[in-house]
Scaffold this motif. Structure first.
Motif, PDB file in Angstrom:
ATOM      1  N   GLU A 156      34.168  10.386  18.879  1.00  0.00           N
ATOM      2  CA  GLU A 156      33.972   9.290  19.834  1.00  0.00           C
ATOM      3  C   GLU A 156      32.551   8.757  19.736  1.00  0.00           C
ATOM      4  O   GLU A 156      32.309   7.562  19.748  1.00  0.00           O
ATOM      5  CB  GLU A 156      34.244   9.776  21.268  1.00  0.00           C
ATOM      6  N   GLU A 157      31.623   9.708  19.630  1.00  0.00           N
ATOM      7  CA  GLU A 157      30.206   9.329  19.652  1.00  0.00           C
ATOM      8  C   GLU A 157      29.806   8.536  18.406  1.00  0.00           C
ATOM      9  O   GLU A 157      28.773   7.888  18.393  1.00  0.00           O
ATOM     10  CB  GLU A 157      29.319  10.583  19.790  1.00  0.00           C
ATOM     11  N   ASP A 214      29.326  15.184  29.017  1.00  0.00           N
ATOM     12  CA  ASP A 214      29.863  14.298  27.972  1.00  0.00           C
ATOM     13  C   ASP A 214      30.165  15.103  26.702  1.00  0.00           C
ATOM     14  O   ASP A 214      29.327  15.202  25.844  1.00  0.00           O
ATOM     15  CB  ASP A 214      28.815  13.199  27.715  1.00  0.00           C
ATOM     16  N   ASN A 215      31.280  15.714  26.514  1.00  0.00           N
ATOM     17  CA  ASN A 215      32.442  15.578  27.335  1.00  0.00           C
ATOM     18  C   ASN A 215      33.174  16.912  27.440  1.00  0.00           C
ATOM     19  O   ASN A 215      34.392  16.974  27.329  1.00  0.00           O
ATOM     20  CB  ASN A 215      33.347  14.477  26.751  1.00  0.00           C
ATOM     21  N   ASP A 256      36.275  10.879  30.348  1.00  0.00           N
ATOM     22  CA  ASP A 256      35.041  10.936  29.555  1.00  0.00           C
ATOM     23  C   ASP A 256      33.860  11.022  30.521  1.00  0.00           C
ATOM     24  O   ASP A 256      33.422  10.026  31.062  1.00  0.00           O
ATOM     25  CB  ASP A 256      34.942   9.683  28.673  1.00  0.00           C
ATOM     26  N   HIS A 286      37.507  12.989  24.625  1.00  0.00           N
ATOM     27  CA  HIS A 286      36.913  13.296  23.312  1.00  0.00           C
ATOM     28  C   HIS A 286      36.214  14.653  23.353  1.00  0.00           C
ATOM     29  O   HIS A 286      35.593  15.006  24.363  1.00  0.00           O
ATOM     30  CB  HIS A 286      35.961  12.187  22.855  1.00  0.00           C
TER      31      HIS A 286
HETATM   32 ZN   LIG Z   1      31.598  10.518  26.102  1.00  0.00          ZN
END
Ligand SMILES: [Zn+2]
Length: 554
Positions: free
Chosen positions: A378-379, A345-346, A406, A324
């Motif tokens: 994604e978050e 991240d990330n 990730d 992501h």
């Molecule tokens: Zn992540």
């Protein structure tokens, strides 16, 4: 873009030399392992992607759009083919949902009426694109764990029609509750233990509302986490106008459930214990639920960035690398702004996509196509990967396997690799073999009950049946002692999802190079083979894989 850091690679090579020397000096007794650099671009790409210029890479913000464009430029530069016709972008329709005017949850039974407050007692929301949700006197049914799992011989909805009703559901799965390895997978959480699954299943069953009973231990987090993450703006993707979503999905505190059950003449804990047995049948509570709230929506668009290398022999068959690209953006503070740079991240995962793509491009074309997918949002709940999995650009039945990256290991090379979802699929054999080539061992994630496998993007592909590998660095650092491992864990715990997730003194890129070799070698082997790995017998994703495998020709 990113001119100010052009000489970074020099300082990094210096850092590596310094590290190598210190590692040699401190490696008393431990076998000396040389990590051959995998890529000369990955370190610079991490630096660029985690720079302030991208403002924390929140989707659909100026910084996020710059990050997306940077990824597209790098894919173009590397020579990938665009994954979506002549474009590298797949538009993901996002919706921001803001609920308001939440009524209390009213429960009526014969001779009693109870009222529970929003936030303190319960929390509720809806992804239906409807301005007002009004549930009036919906019959309540306790459906135990709310699971339909043929491979475990389990059906909590058997013999009961919940159309239009409000279902009350327990968190986690019966294996966790009993600790019995013969039931589901014992303490390790399965997909059926995730709340996402429970809401989806309730919707498939035609329920109007689903209320999950929060219990701290099986949920692995407290009520404050539920409350904080479910209040305020919620993010979703729009697929088919979201008509397949529940009109209302929410959580209630455990004492609320105890109260409702006792007024209904039942003991919540007895009912919950009974629900962990195969003989359990859903219980009509003889009560009704009523609640209402308003919803407002803001639609926006962000993008998955997808490129691929065409396979020389079987181009329609694909191996996926995914990561992501989004992170948490920035927030204004009294003294200025906090930028959530998301270096681990990330930025690490996206930079890894480029590095692996470059190495594939430098060699002979693989037999199968190799897809590089930088997914968005994604978050906000794995939304970009979810949208892709429901709207795939490459057919699911010929998607052979994938690796999700990730948060790579930035603390130095390791003797071990943690497999999240240990023992789930045949991909683990590839992982073990290629890890062994690096003199490394594969270990399970130490907290299988927390369900980490269901908490990153690969999960959305798994849900469609595609076997996906997801590893999590290692814990046994080469030339370091346990004290160092503890230091690493404390350091990461303090930086995770904080503005301090930046490149810092403890970073050592050798761990990334080590894992890049591993991911590349596994993907390369699969891309040049004719095998279609599957989930192991009894795994929850096996049945859907078997169905898709019957659809392909080879
Ligand atoms: Zn992540």
């Amino acid at each position: 873009m990113g001119k100010k850091i052009i000489n970074l690679s020099e300082s990094i090579s210096l850092m590596l030399v310094v590290f190598a020397l210190s590692a040699m000096m401190s490696s008393c007794g431990s076998p000396k392992v040389e990590v051959e650099p995998f890529s000369d671009s990955v370190e610079r790409d991490i630096e660029i992607l985690s720079s302030d210029e991208f403002e924390g890479r929140a989707p659909a913000t100026p910084g996020g759009i710059r990050a997306r464009d940077y990824i597209r430029e790098r894919f173009t530069e590397i020579g990938l083919k665009p994954g979506n016709g002549d474009s590298f972008l797949q538009a993901v329709p996002l919706v921001e949902v803001d609920g308001s005017d939440f009524s209390p949850l009213r429960i009526d039974g014969s001779g009693f009426s109870l009222s529970f407050d929003y936030l303190d007692d319960m929390i509720i929301g809806s992804y239906r694109l409807e301005d007002r949700i009004d549930i009036d006197g919906s019959e309540m049914v306790f459906v135990g764990y709310g699971v339909v799992a043929p491979e475990y011989g389990w059906n909590d909805y058997e013999g009961i029609d919940v159309e239009g009703k409000t279902v009350v559901i327990l968190v986690n799965d019966p294996g966790f509750a009993t600790g019995d390895d013969e039931i589901f997978t014992g303490r390790a959480m399965t997909y059926y233990g995730r709340w996402t699954y429970k809401f989806e299943e309730a919707a498939r069953q035609g329920a109007t509302a689903a209320l999950i009973v929060h219990q701290t231990e099986p949920a692995s987090y407290g009520w404050d986490v539920v409350r904080n993450s479910w209040s305020g703006t919620q993010y979703g993707v729009v697929t088919n106008g979201n008509i397949d979503k529940l009109p209302a999905e929410g959580w209630i505190q455990e004492p609320v459930a105890e109260r409702i059950f006792s007024e209904a003449g039942l003991d919540f804990h007895e009912a919950a214990a009974a629900a962990a047995s195969r003989e359990f049948r859903a219980i009509a509570l003889g009560t009704t639920a009523s609640m209402s709230f308003n919803n407002s929506f803001k639609h926006s668009e962000c993008h998955n960035v997808i490129g691929y290398i065409e396979g020389a022999d079987y181009p329609e068959e694909t191996v996926i690398y995914m990561a992501h690209w989004d992170h948490l953006g920035m927030v204004e503070t009294e003294s200025g702004v906090d930028i959530y740079n998301g270096a681990v991240d990330n930025a690490t995962g996206v930079a890894a996509l480029f590095a692996i793509a470059e190495r594939f491009m430098a060699g002979e074309a693989p037999g199968r196509s190799v897809v590089f997918m930088a997914v968005t949002a994604e978050e906000s709940g794995l939304l970009g990967s979810r949208f892709y999995s429901e709207n795939p650009l490459f057919p699911i039945e010929t998607t052979v396997a994938g690796i999700n990256m990730d948060g790579l290991n930035v603390y130095g090379p390791t003797h071990d690799v943690i497999s999240v979802g240990y023992g789930f699929s045949e991909l683990e054999e590839y992982l073990k073999r290629h890890a062994a080539d690096q003199s490394r061992v594969v270990n399970p994630n130490p907290y299988p009950e927390r369900g980490y496998y269901y908490r990153s993007d690969h999960f959305n592909m798994a849900r469609m049946g595609v076997p996906m590998l997801y590893t999590n660095g290692g814990k046994d650092f080469i030339g370091k002692d346990e004290e160092y491992t503890r230091k690493v864990e404390a350091d990461w715990a303090a930086r995770y999802h904080m503005p301090t997730d930046v490149i810092h003194d403890m970073w050592n890129f050798d761990g990334i190079h080590q894992d890049l070799w591993l991911f590349y070698n596994i993907g390369k082997e699969i891309a040049n083979s004719d095998s279609f790995p599957n989930w192991v017998e009894g795994n929850e994703f096996r049945a859907v894989r078997d169905v898709t495998q019957n659809l392909r020709r080879r």
